[in-house]
Design an enzyme around this catalytic site. Structure first.
Site, PDB file in Angstrom:
ATOM      1  CE1 TYR A  53      -3.754   2.438   0.458  1.00 45.56           C
ATOM      2  CE2 TYR A  53      -2.384   3.409   2.168  1.00 45.56           C
ATOM      3  CZ  TYR A  53      -3.472   3.480   1.327  1.00 45.56           C
ATOM      4  OH  TYR A  53      -4.279   4.578   1.336  1.00 45.56           O
ATOM      5  CG  HIS A  83      -4.730  13.436  -0.764  1.00 47.40           C
ATOM      6  ND1 HIS A  83      -5.057  12.771  -1.911  1.00 47.40           N
ATOM      7  CD2 HIS A  83      -4.768  12.511   0.231  1.00 47.40           C
ATOM      8  CE1 HIS A  83      -5.276  11.497  -1.636  1.00 47.40           C
ATOM      9  NE2 HIS A  83      -5.119  11.312  -0.343  1.00 47.40           N
ATOM     10  CG  ASN A 195      -1.432   8.246   6.001  1.00 50.50           C
ATOM     11  OD1 ASN A 195      -2.390   8.564   6.686  1.00 50.50           O
ATOM     12  ND2 ASN A 195      -1.416   7.162   5.253  1.00 50.50           N
ATOM     13  CE1 TYR A 279     -21.852  27.925  47.222  1.00 54.10           C
ATOM     14  CE2 TYR A 279     -22.646  26.824  45.230  1.00 54.10           C
ATOM     15  CZ  TYR A 279     -22.680  26.982  46.610  1.00 54.10           C
ATOM     16  OH  TYR A 279     -23.508  26.205  47.357  1.00 54.10           O
ATOM     17  CG  PHE A 328      -4.044   6.746   9.653  1.00 54.69           C
ATOM     18  CD1 PHE A 328      -5.404   6.735   9.862  1.00 54.69           C
ATOM     19  CD2 PHE A 328      -3.470   5.684   8.974  1.00 54.69           C
ATOM     20  CE1 PHE A 328      -6.198   5.695   9.409  1.00 54.69           C
ATOM     21  CE2 PHE A 328      -4.251   4.642   8.507  1.00 54.69           C
ATOM     22  CZ  PHE A 328      -5.630   4.642   8.730  1.00 54.69           C
ATOM     23  CD  GLU A 414      -9.708   6.815   3.956  1.00 51.85           C
ATOM     24  OE1 GLU A 414     -10.175   7.975   3.997  1.00 51.85           O
ATOM     25  OE2 GLU A 414      -8.695   6.504   3.312  1.00 51.85           O
TER      26      GLU A 414
END
Length: 509
Positions: A53, A83, A195, A279, A328, A414
């Site tokens: 891969y 990307h 990645n 308080y 990742f 994914e």
């Protein structure tokens, strides 16, 4: 020039990330890291004929597509281009620099197979002021921060955009402006650059440093407000907090206790008939402390992530294997970033209630309404309280967790994502809001305490008052306080206000 931070992939610290990202300290690869990287690269080169891969396959749902060896370099370049489709405004400069540092450190671990020269170019860009233009929207935080890291990597190959001395240039021009040249990516190198969790980790690392300063500043602001409101020191006694020994609570109470040492104001009303404070004063250690304890969890997670291998596939040199896995995935950071936002949001929430007590004549123990003389003609601190109320209200929306959301991507390959980038962007906004909220309390407290003169507060509180006054003069008649608020907020972020208190009374918890 500050000595460079030496990257080994094993021991990078939050303080070093801050120095590089915020103050511009340089960084370089260590010799041990170079050796590990070379071994990992040799293993990648040795599997070129196997179905691996990211080396000779497509990406995501295209994992079954075989890519011939002669197109391996082209595959990596196309990966960056495809990307790099983030949108919106860019990340802040310090986040981009932190991400560059963290990506280099992750590659330095020797689990990715990137060439040493690739990481050296990334670091040289950072050291010489080449700042990639990275849109902040587009990462779901699952296969790492794919879109942002692609934008980060494109200038290395002469594409994309980068800032050099404030000018936005194309990648090749940006490199050449500082005497560098683009590189060609070898097999797997594009994937190794995109990645990972480095934008989530960058926001978390810088956020933790800011949050720690906010936690300390909240104690300073509380002590200042308590003096101004003529509150009691007794609820901060160590014995009280030993009875419920939560670390954050004990640390917060100890800070306020020490800040009040030597206070003539507290001594002047020791025998008054008030039994209990509200308080927002009396329970401050319990609230501030809970935020501190939550930040401990955040810091522990982020500290591990700074030196983690988050690539896929991982090059396991010791086992002579390349393994597809899921380091990742951003879920650990997504949870941590949501927790960070919640922790600091609560510091502002209780702070706003103290500001209300300072300005409200029904609650302020005799202080002038809205802390101003000639009220009516002047409005004083009326609207700063509105501002902190608005910021606190905004934080309530921003503190809604992003980390419990997920939406499938890559055609179901994914199928669970972390939304850690969204959590990080929200956390940055919350941090900005809380720095301004606490700045408003410090300004109001400094104004309020002056009405009690000639009585003097404790030494630590005096130091806080004095540094606030060095940034913002006393409000005698109405003026815009926007600049004052921003100046004090900047001093909170930089650590200047905490440092002033520590110079007087020693290191705070």
């Amino acid at each position: 020039m500050t000595a460079p931070v030496v990257l080994t992939g094993e021991d990078l610290t939050l303080a070093e990330v801050w120095e590089v990202a915020v103050h511009g300290s340089p960084a370089e690869l260590g010799d041990v890291a170079r050796g590990r990287m070379a071994s990992a690269r040799a293993l990648v080169d040795g599997v070129q004929g196997e179905h691996t891969y990211g080396v000779n396959t497509g990406f995501g749902r295209f994992v079954s597509a075989h890519i011939p060896a002669e197109r391996a370099e082209e595959l990596q370049l196309r990966l960056l281009r495809s990307h790099a489709c983030g949108v919106g405004d860019p990340y802040p400069d310090d986040v981009v620099r932190a991400a560059m540092l963290l990506r280099a450190n992750a590659l330095a671990k020797g689990f990715s197979g990137a060439h040493v020269t690739t990481v050296e170019l990334l670091l040289e860009c950072m050291n010489r002021g080449v700042l990639p233009w990275v849109p902040a929207r587009g990462s779901v935080g699952a296969s790492g921060d794919l879109a942002p890291l692609a934008h980060l990597a494109l200038p290395l190959v002469g594409e994309g955009q980068a800032l050099v001395e404030g000018e936005l240039l194309n990648g090749t021009a940006a490199l050449r402006a500082v005497g560098l040249e683009p590189i060609r990516l070898a097999s797997k190198e594009g994937l190794s650059l995109v990645n990972g969790t480095q934008f989530m980790a960058a926001m978390a690392a810088l956020g933790v440093v800011r949050a720690r300063r906010l936690a300390a500043t909240a104690d300073l602001a509380c002590a200042l407000s308590l003096e101004a409101l003529q509150g009691s020191r007794t609820s901060f006694r160590p014995a009280v907090h030993r009875a419920r020994p939560l670390k954050g609570q004990q640390d917060s109470a100890a800070n306020v206790w020490r800040l009040l040492d030597g206070s003539a104001i507290l001594e002047s009303h020791r025998w008054c008939d008030r039994v209990q404070d509200a308080y927002s004063l009396r329970c401050a250690p319990q609230v501030h402390g809970a935020s501190r304890d939550l930040l401990d969890y955040v810091e522990a997670t982020v500290t591990v992530e700074l030196n983690a291998a988050t690539d896929n596939p991982l090059v396991l040199v010791d086992e002579d294997d390349i393994v597809s896995a899921g380091n990742f995935h951003g879920q650990p950071l997504a949870f941590a970033l949501d927790a960070l936002a919640m922790a600091v949001a609560e510091l502002a929430s209780i702070s706003e209630r103290r500001v209300e007590r300072l300005v409200n004549p029904s609650l302020s123990e005799g202080l002038p309404p809205f802390l101003i003389e000639e009220g009516g003609l002047n409005s004083g601190f009326m609207i700063p309280q509105y501002v902190t109320a608005a910021l606190v209200s905004e934080n309530k929306v921003l503190a809604h967790p992003a980390s419990v959301d997920s939406i499938p991507t890559s055609a179901g390959q994914e199928d669970h994502v972390s939304m850690g980038n969204a959590a990080g962007l929200k956390a940055l906004r919350v941090l900005d809001n809380v720095e301004r909220s606490l700045a408003i309390e410090l300004l109001a407290g400094a104004q309020a305490i002056e009405f009690l003169a000639p009585l003097r507060p404790g030494a630590g509180v005096r130091a806080v008052h004095d540094v606030v006054r060095s940034l913002s003069p006393r409000l005698v008649e109405d003026r815009s306080l926007s600049t004052d608020i921003e100046l004090v907020a900047d001093a909170i972020r930089s650590g200047k206000i905490v440092a002033a208190a520590e110079a007087e009374i020693g290191r705070l918890a």
